[in-house]
Scaffold this active site. Sequence first.
Site, short mmCIF file in Angstrom:
data_model
loop_
_atom_site.label_atom_id
_atom_site.label_comp_id
_atom_site.label_asym_id
_atom_site.label_seq_id
_atom_site.Cartn_x
_atom_site.Cartn_y
_atom_site.Cartn_z
N TYR A 186 0.89 -1.06 0.30
CA TYR A 186 -0.31 0.37 -0.30
C TYR A 186 0.77 1.40 -0.14
O TYR A 186 0.70 2.25 -1.35
CB TYR A 186 -1.39 -0.39 0.89
CG TYR A 186 -1.71 1.28 1.46
CD1 TYR A 186 -2.29 1.64 0.64
CD2 TYR A 186 -1.54 1.68 2.42
CE1 TYR A 186 -2.53 3.48 0.96
CE2 TYR A 186 -2.58 2.96 3.33
CZ TYR A 186 -3.20 3.57 2.38
OH TYR A 186 -3.51 4.61 2.99
N ASP B 71 10.11 -7.12 -3.47
CA ASP B 71 9.60 -7.17 -2.51
C ASP B 71 9.41 -8.88 -3.23
O ASP B 71 9.06 -9.17 -4.33
CB ASP B 71 7.80 -6.33 -3.33
CG ASP B 71 6.87 -6.45 -2.03
OD1 ASP B 71 6.54 -7.45 -2.95
OD2 ASP B 71 5.67 -5.03 -2.14
N GLY C 132 1.95 -7.58 -0.64
CA GLY C 132 2.07 -6.51 -1.80
C GLY C 132 1.54 -7.43 -3.19
O GLY C 132 0.54 -8.76 -3.14
N ALA D 192 7.54 -5.01 5.14
CA ALA D 192 7.29 -6.33 7.00
C ALA D 192 6.02 -6.67 6.73
O ALA D 192 5.54 -6.13 6.06
CB ALA D 192 7.70 -4.32 7.53
N SER E 126 2.92 -6.47 9.31
CA SER E 126 2.49 -5.73 10.00
C SER E 126 0.53 -5.25 10.30
O SER E 126 0.60 -4.53 10.69
CB SER E 126 2.41 -4.08 9.50
OG SER E 126 1.39 -4.47 7.98
N TYR F 68 4.81 -6.30 17.40
CA TYR F 68 5.02 -5.56 15.95
C TYR F 68 5.68 -4.18 16.43
O TYR F 68 7.19 -3.61 15.63
CB TYR F 68 3.65 -5.89 15.59
CG TYR F 68 3.68 -4.28 13.92
CD1 TYR F 68 4.30 -4.25 12.92
CD2 TYR F 68 2.89 -2.97 14.53
CE1 TYR F 68 4.20 -3.50 11.77
CE2 TYR F 68 2.95 -2.07 13.29
CZ TYR F 68 3.58 -2.18 12.35
OH TYR F 68 3.53 -1.18 11.75
N1 LIG Z 1 -0.64 1.23 7.21
C1 LIG Z 1 0.06 1.83 8.77
O1 LIG Z 1 -0.70 2.73 9.00
C2 LIG Z 1 0.81 1.34 9.04
C3 LIG Z 1 1.16 2.36 10.36
C4 LIG Z 1 2.90 2.73 10.53
C5 LIG Z 1 3.74 1.63 9.89
N2 LIG Z 1 3.43 0.95 8.58
C6 LIG Z 1 4.32 0.76 8.42
O2 LIG Z 1 4.65 0.88 6.42
C7 LIG Z 1 4.85 -0.21 5.95
C8 LIG Z 1 4.64 -0.21 4.59
O3 LIG Z 1 2.66 -0.49 5.69
P1 LIG Z 1 1.51 -1.29 4.07
O4 LIG Z 1 0.23 -0.36 4.88
O5 LIG Z 1 2.14 -1.04 3.07
O6 LIG Z 1 1.69 -2.81 4.21
P2 LIG Z 1 2.03 -3.83 2.97
O7 LIG Z 1 1.81 -4.83 4.00
O8 LIG Z 1 0.52 -3.11 2.17
O9 LIG Z 1 3.38 -3.02 2.18
C9 LIG Z 1 4.19 -4.16 2.95
C10 LIG Z 1 4.86 -4.79 1.84
O10 LIG Z 1 5.62 -5.91 1.93
C11 LIG Z 1 6.59 -6.34 1.13
N3 LIG Z 1 6.93 -8.01 2.71
C12 LIG Z 1 6.53 -8.44 3.21
N4 LIG Z 1 8.22 -8.76 3.42
C13 LIG Z 1 8.33 -9.11 2.69
C14 LIG Z 1 9.99 -9.55 2.84
N5 LIG Z 1 10.69 -10.04 3.60
N6 LIG Z 1 10.68 -9.51 1.28
C15 LIG Z 1 10.52 -8.79 0.76
N7 LIG Z 1 8.89 -7.99 1.27
C16 LIG Z 1 8.21 -7.75 1.72
C17 LIG Z 1 5.12 -7.21 0.88
O11 LIG Z 1 4.87 -7.82 0.32
C18 LIG Z 1 4.27 -6.11 0.44
O12 LIG Z 1 3.98 -5.97 -0.33
C19 LIG Z 1 5.23 -1.15 6.72
O13 LIG Z 1 6.84 -1.19 7.17
C20 LIG Z 1 4.78 -1.00 8.04
O14 LIG Z 1 5.12 -1.80 8.92
C21 LIG Z 1 2.21 1.30 8.39
O1 LIG Z 2 -12.86 -3.53 12.55
C1 LIG Z 2 -12.30 -2.37 13.11
C2 LIG Z 2 -11.12 -2.13 12.74
C3 LIG Z 2 -10.17 -1.05 13.74
N1 LIG Z 2 -11.18 -0.28 14.89
C4 LIG Z 2 -10.71 0.16 15.47
O2 LIG Z 2 -10.39 1.20 14.57
C5 LIG Z 2 -8.78 1.89 14.81
C6 LIG Z 2 -7.81 2.12 14.66
O3 LIG Z 2 -7.66 0.72 13.46
P1 LIG Z 2 -6.46 0.48 13.33
O4 LIG Z 2 -6.58 -1.38 13.29
O5 LIG Z 2 -6.71 0.87 11.87
O6 LIG Z 2 -5.08 1.14 13.35
P2 LIG Z 2 -4.23 0.75 14.45
O7 LIG Z 2 -4.78 2.15 15.51
O8 LIG Z 2 -4.99 -0.55 15.39
O9 LIG Z 2 -2.74 1.18 13.53
C7 LIG Z 2 -2.61 1.75 13.16
O10 LIG Z 2 -1.99 2.17 14.09
C8 LIG Z 2 -0.70 2.33 14.98
C9 LIG Z 2 -0.10 2.49 16.17
O11 LIG Z 2 -0.62 2.41 17.15
C10 LIG Z 2 0.51 1.15 14.53
O12 LIG Z 2 1.22 2.06 13.45
C11 LIG Z 2 -0.53 -0.14 13.34
O13 LIG Z 2 0.52 -0.41 12.25
C12 LIG Z 2 -1.23 1.04 12.27
O14 LIG Z 2 -2.14 0.46 11.94
C13 LIG Z 2 -8.95 1.32 16.48
O15 LIG Z 2 -9.22 2.02 17.97
C14 LIG Z 2 -9.54 0.13 16.74
O16 LIG Z 2 -9.47 -0.20 17.88
C15 LIG Z 2 -12.40 -0.95 14.85
O17 LIG Z 2 -13.13 -0.62 15.84
N2 LIG Z 2 -12.98 -1.76 14.39
#
Ligand SMILES: NC(=O)c1ccc[n+]([C@@H]2O[C@H](COP(=O)([O-])OP(=O)(O)OC[C@H]3O[C@@H](n4cnc5c(N)ncnc54)[C@H](O)[C@@H]3O)[C@@H](O)[C@H]2O)c1
Ligand SMILES: O=c1ccn([C@@H]2O[C@H](COP(=O)(O)OP(=O)(O)O[C@H]3O[C@H](CO)[C@H](O)[C@H](O)[C@H]3O)[C@@H](O)[C@H]2O)c(=O)[nH]1
Length: 317
Positions: free
Chosen positions: A11, A31, A36, A72, A74, A138
């Site tokens: 994403y 990747d 992904g 990663a 996640s 995580y």
């Molecule tokens: N989405 C959020 O709200 C959020 C919040 C905080 C941090 N992050 C961090 O941001 C990054 C991207 O998140 P995202 O939501 O796009 O996740 P995502 O799962 O969509 O993307 C992760 C990508 O990494 C690839 N991948 C995973 N393990 C791998 C490996 N060992 N080798 C090669 N490729 C690998 C997956 O195939 C995927 O395409 C992650 O590191 C996640 O922890 C995301």
């Molecule tokens: O079906 C659902 C999904 C989520 N929630 C609530 O919505 C809020 C957001 O939840 P998300 O799962 O969307 O996100 P998080 O806050 O749990 O997690 C995000 O914030 C984290 C920091 O604590 C990390 O960075 C993580 O990678 C990132 O996805 C939370 O209060 C959760 O309890 C619901 O009520 N129903």
Amino acid sequence: MRVLVTGGAGYIGSVVTAALLESGHEVTVLDDLSTGHEDAVPDGARLVQASLHDSAPVLADVRPEAVLHFAAKSLVGESQVAPELYWENNVGGSLALLEAMRAADCRRIVFSSTAAAYGEPEEVPILETAPTRPTNTYGASKLAVDAMLTSYATAYGFAAVSLRYFNVGGAAYGVGERHATETHLIPIALQVAAGTRESLTVYGSDYPTPDGTCIRDYVHVVDLAAAHLLALPAPAAGEHRIYNLGSGTGFSVQEMVDAVRTVTGHELPVVVGDRRAGDPARLVASSAKIHSDLGWAPVHTDLTEIVSDAWAFTQSR
Ligand SMILES: NC(=O)c1ccc[n+]([C@@H]2O[C@H](COP(=O)([O-])OP(=O)(O)OC[C@H]3O[C@@H](n4cnc5c(N)ncnc54)[C@H](O)[C@@H]3O)[C@@H](O)[C@H]2O)c1
Ligand SMILES: O=c1ccn([C@@H]2O[C@H](COP(=O)(O)OP(=O)(O)O[C@H]3O[C@H](CO)[C@H](O)[C@H](O)[C@H]3O)[C@@H](O)[C@H]2O)c(=O)[nH]1
């Protein structure tokens, strides 16, 4: 710059890849496609399907000047029941990547860290100086990589930035959030609106917040991409910077439900369920540090815009 983007089929990585290409960078994506999608990699970037653990030959071939490291696992819940996946993939995989970088003489990296590194905050908004006490594996695995970057900067002159994202939302360049296992609030709510899921479960309505539901800081993926472009050239050799990335405003789950109803016109059936283990009541970032150091400020802070852009992506699928 010639850059390698790990996780560029995911994403956030795919959106940042598109932004890098738009700014004239040359991008190779590494990747393993575990979460992904090949078709998410923007045109103009080369995809190498490989794991972080096998990144050495890729680095030797591409010879990037910098790495943006998104790859990663996640899923917070999964990290609690299968922690080995997180130590192996996030920590072991990152170590393999840093060693591959060292061997290829590439010492510039921007890393996707997380608000989960802080755990339950003592004070909100959260500053980078706040205690780091992750409440799940995580978050602990990401914090371990932050520590790794500090030591690689000190010992080997790496120029590193950890960006601690809060809750990322929205879509851009035709790519958005699309996971086989979805746990995040916005995509789940939009699946209900799109008719592919029956209802949304709100995890707890008895939190000490004005409407009883959890408060989070939602940052648009476009603002996040802009921060990566600013962070890329910022650190000097030997420097590891850590920046929070959030909008600085908290919205409750209930406010998000209301925004999704407004944007989609769907009644969005909601079931109030139990609290989800490990969910802090309120997480809001202070992004003052990256603002004063790099001039970053979020532009797309309106919840309706974040939801609209994600909804447009959902409808395009
Ligand atoms: N989405 C959020 O709200 C959020 C919040 C905080 C941090 N992050 C961090 O941001 C990054 C991207 O998140 P995202 O939501 O796009 O996740 P995502 O799962 O969509 O993307 C992760 C990508 O990494 C690839 N991948 C995973 N393990 C791998 C490996 N060992 N080798 C090669 N490729 C690998 C997956 O195939 C995927 O395409 C992650 O590191 C996640 O922890 C995301
Ligand atoms: O079906 C659902 C999904 C989520 N929630 C609530 O919505 C809020 C957001 O939840 P998300 O799962 O969307 O996100 P998080 O806050 O749990 O997690 C995000 O914030 C984290 C920091 O604590 C990390 O960075 C993580 O990678 C990132 O996805 C939370 O209060 C959760 O309890 C619901 O009520 N129903």
